[in-house]
Design an enzyme around this catalytic site. Structure first.
Site, mmCIF file in Angstrom:
data_model
loop_
_atom_site.group_PDB
_atom_site.id
_atom_site.type_symbol
_atom_site.label_atom_id
_atom_site.label_comp_id
_atom_site.label_asym_id
_atom_site.label_seq_id
_atom_site.Cartn_x
_atom_site.Cartn_y
_atom_site.Cartn_z
ATOM 1 N N ASP A 141 1.031 -3.543 -3.303
ATOM 2 C CA ASP A 141 2.293 -4.140 -3.734
ATOM 3 C C ASP A 141 2.153 -5.018 -4.977
ATOM 4 O O ASP A 141 3.038 -5.030 -5.833
ATOM 5 C CB ASP A 141 2.928 -4.917 -2.581
ATOM 6 C CG ASP A 141 3.496 -3.982 -1.527
ATOM 7 O OD1 ASP A 141 3.673 -2.777 -1.847
ATOM 8 O OD2 ASP A 141 3.761 -4.435 -0.402
ATOM 9 N N ASP A 184 3.353 -16.034 4.110
ATOM 10 C CA ASP A 184 2.836 -15.978 2.731
ATOM 11 C C ASP A 184 3.810 -16.565 1.716
ATOM 12 O O ASP A 184 3.440 -17.400 0.893
ATOM 13 C CB ASP A 184 2.539 -14.526 2.315
ATOM 14 C CG ASP A 184 1.400 -13.908 3.104
ATOM 15 O OD1 ASP A 184 0.341 -14.555 3.225
ATOM 16 O OD2 ASP A 184 1.575 -12.774 3.601
ATOM 17 N N ARG A 228 9.384 -0.906 -3.774
ATOM 18 C CA ARG A 228 8.852 -2.000 -4.583
ATOM 19 C C ARG A 228 9.436 -2.085 -5.990
ATOM 20 O O ARG A 228 9.835 -3.170 -6.420
ATOM 21 C CB ARG A 228 7.316 -1.970 -4.613
ATOM 22 C CG ARG A 228 6.693 -2.279 -3.251
ATOM 23 C CD ARG A 228 7.190 -3.608 -2.670
ATOM 24 N NE ARG A 228 6.646 -3.887 -1.338
ATOM 25 C CZ ARG A 228 7.296 -3.687 -0.207
ATOM 26 N NH1 ARG A 228 8.520 -3.179 -0.216
ATOM 27 N NH2 ARG A 228 6.744 -3.987 0.952
ATOM 28 N N SER A 235 1.337 -6.152 11.015
ATOM 29 C CA SER A 235 2.060 -6.411 9.790
ATOM 30 C C SER A 235 3.008 -5.232 9.594
ATOM 31 O O SER A 235 2.591 -4.075 9.586
ATOM 32 C CB SER A 235 1.058 -6.513 8.637
ATOM 33 O OG SER A 235 1.741 -6.419 7.421
HETATM 34 N N1 ARG Z 1 0.262 1.131 2.628
HETATM 35 C C1 ARG Z 1 1.646 1.395 2.395
HETATM 36 C C2 ARG Z 1 1.938 1.450 0.936
HETATM 37 O O1 ARG Z 1 1.237 0.858 0.175
HETATM 38 C C3 ARG Z 1 2.601 0.490 3.125
HETATM 39 C C4 ARG Z 1 2.182 -0.881 3.464
HETATM 40 C C5 ARG Z 1 3.254 -1.593 4.172
HETATM 41 N N2 ARG Z 1 2.939 -2.934 4.536
HETATM 42 C C6 ARG Z 1 2.841 -3.389 5.791
HETATM 43 N N3 ARG Z 1 2.647 -4.647 5.961
HETATM 44 N N4 ARG Z 1 2.924 -2.600 6.818
HETATM 45 O O2 ARG Z 1 2.864 2.099 0.491
#
Ligand code: ARG
Length: 404
Positions: free
Chosen positions: A121, A13, A92, A170
């Protein structure tokens, strides 16, 4: 001359974002920024190699200490979201803040991320960035890119991405948690096998005990050995991970309403959250604990949203901080069967005196057992009274209906 700072991981990405920011968005220069919040070393190697191959100006910022401090703030708030200790969510704002600093320091006009329009994110990054004057762009979301389009584009442009080597899942890893989603895990009924886990062993029959020391709600030592927050978290991830502690498999409600199936590993977080709550149970009053649970829930909700700088969070932390001034002491934790169980606790602030609690006929202080007689007579008085009155009321109503 316009410059854009891109949150850069070296993955597909963010790699395709580099030419797109120049060609489609018209920026003269792209500056890649990778922020260290405790990812594995390979991820930095990937980012560095890709940046070099792209001829990208690349900055790596170590934000581990700031991130660990925020993780400890989350421990003081006993914070989890739907069972997950918030690793990605907490990271984040730290990452976004570090990128903003680099952008300002290196004369950038804009900020960019490679997040999609479905996830959390994008919201967490932009919540931080939009407080600045800089422009914010999100090529993947704004151009509606798909992974397949990105793969084709990368191949066509001969971009340095390792084709077909993006893995089955992922994954997002930092000090506080490792998250795995996608692939066959998208099927909620699919039972993950051991290959999903990297930080935790399958729980076995062995057990182990150690002591975590807290000062004002913050973990400061393990078995008497003082450690800084980063080292302490790393130590417990290793130690408790070996016992299969800290696995969660959740259907998580994302900010935009979609559910996602997530698998997390977070051994240190589980140990510290359990130990911290165990110590609070010793030193806080029942009412403080009940009220704090509501405050903690709000804190966790804002943290999930990526809004740890919200005025509300500061106010909640005012309350939390007040309670934490007494959360000092030692907690013995036993790792067993994939769990981190509190098996002992002590504190100079314990709201506890063995003599009061143990069953003994001796008087404690000036209170005698017999003093409880009056309390026992009153206890449940209103309930008994209400039940009697209601029964009588029903009878009177029934009589009136018979007569009518
Ligand atoms: N869903 C989780 C959050 O928003 C974590 C996502 C993490 N990303 C990944 N590609 N596993 O906090």
């Amino acid at each position: 001359m316009t410059r854009v700072a891109l949150a850069f991981s070296g993955g597909l990405d963010t790699t395709v974002c580099v030419p797109l920011l120049e060609e489609e968005y018209g920026y003269d220069e792209v500056v890649g920024v990778t922020v260290d919040v405790g990812q594995p070393e390979e991820e930095f190697a990937e980012a560095r190699e890709t940046a070099t191959a792209l001829g990208l100006e690349h900055h790596v910022v170590d934000a581990r200490a700031a991130f660990a401090d925020l993780c400890f703030a989350s421990v003081r708030a006993n914070a989890t979201y739907q069972g997950y200790p918030l690793g990605t969510a907490l990271a984040r704002p730290v990452i976004a803040g570090a990128i903003l600093d680099v952008a300002l320091e290196h004369d950038c006009d804009a900020l960019a991320h490679g997040a999609t329009g479905k996830g959390n994110d994008q919201l967490r990054f932009e919540a931080v960035w939009r407080a600045s004057e800089l422009e914010v762009v999100a090529p993947v979301r704004e151009m509606g890119l798909t992974r397949q389009w990105e793969r084709d584009y990368a191949a066509e442009r001969d971009l340095p991405v390792e084709m077909g080597n993006e893995g089955v899942w992922s994954i997002d890893t930092n000090l506080w948690s490792r998250s795995v989603e996608g692939g066959e895990l998208e099927e909620p009924s699919h039972v993950p096998d051991e290959s999903v886990y990297e930080w935790t062993e399958a729980p076995g029959a062995e057990t182990e005990e150690f002591v975590v020391t807290f000062e004002q709600g913050a973990p400061v030592a393990v078995d008497g050995e003082a450690m800084d927050p980063v080292a302490l978290i790393e130590h417990l991830n290793e130690r408790a991970g070996a016992y299969g502690v800290g696995r969660t498999d959740v259907m998580e409600d994302r900010l935009l309403g979609l559910k996602v199936r997530e698998n997390y590993e977070h051994p240190a977080a589980t140990v510290l959250l359990n130990a911290h709550e165990g110590l609070e149970s010793l030193v806080l009053t029942k009412e403080e604990r009940l009220f704090k649970r509501r405050v903690d829930d709000e804190w966790a909700e804002k943290a999930y949203q990526g809004l740890v700088d919200a005025p509300l969070v500061g106010a909640l932390e005012g309350f939390i901080g007040e309670t934490q001034s007494k959360v000092t002491g030692d907690v013995t934790v036993r790792l067993e069967g994939g769990r981190a169980r509190v098996v002992g606790r002590e504190s100079p602030y314990a709201v506890y005196e063995a003599a009061f609690a143990s069953f003994s006929t001796e008087d404690v202080g000036s209170i005698t057992q017999a003093d409880a007689t009056g309390v026992a007579k009153y206890h449940g008085f209103q309930e008994r009274f209400a039940n009697r009155v209601r029964e009588r009321g029903d009878e009177l109503t029934a009589d009136r209906e018979d007569q009518g």
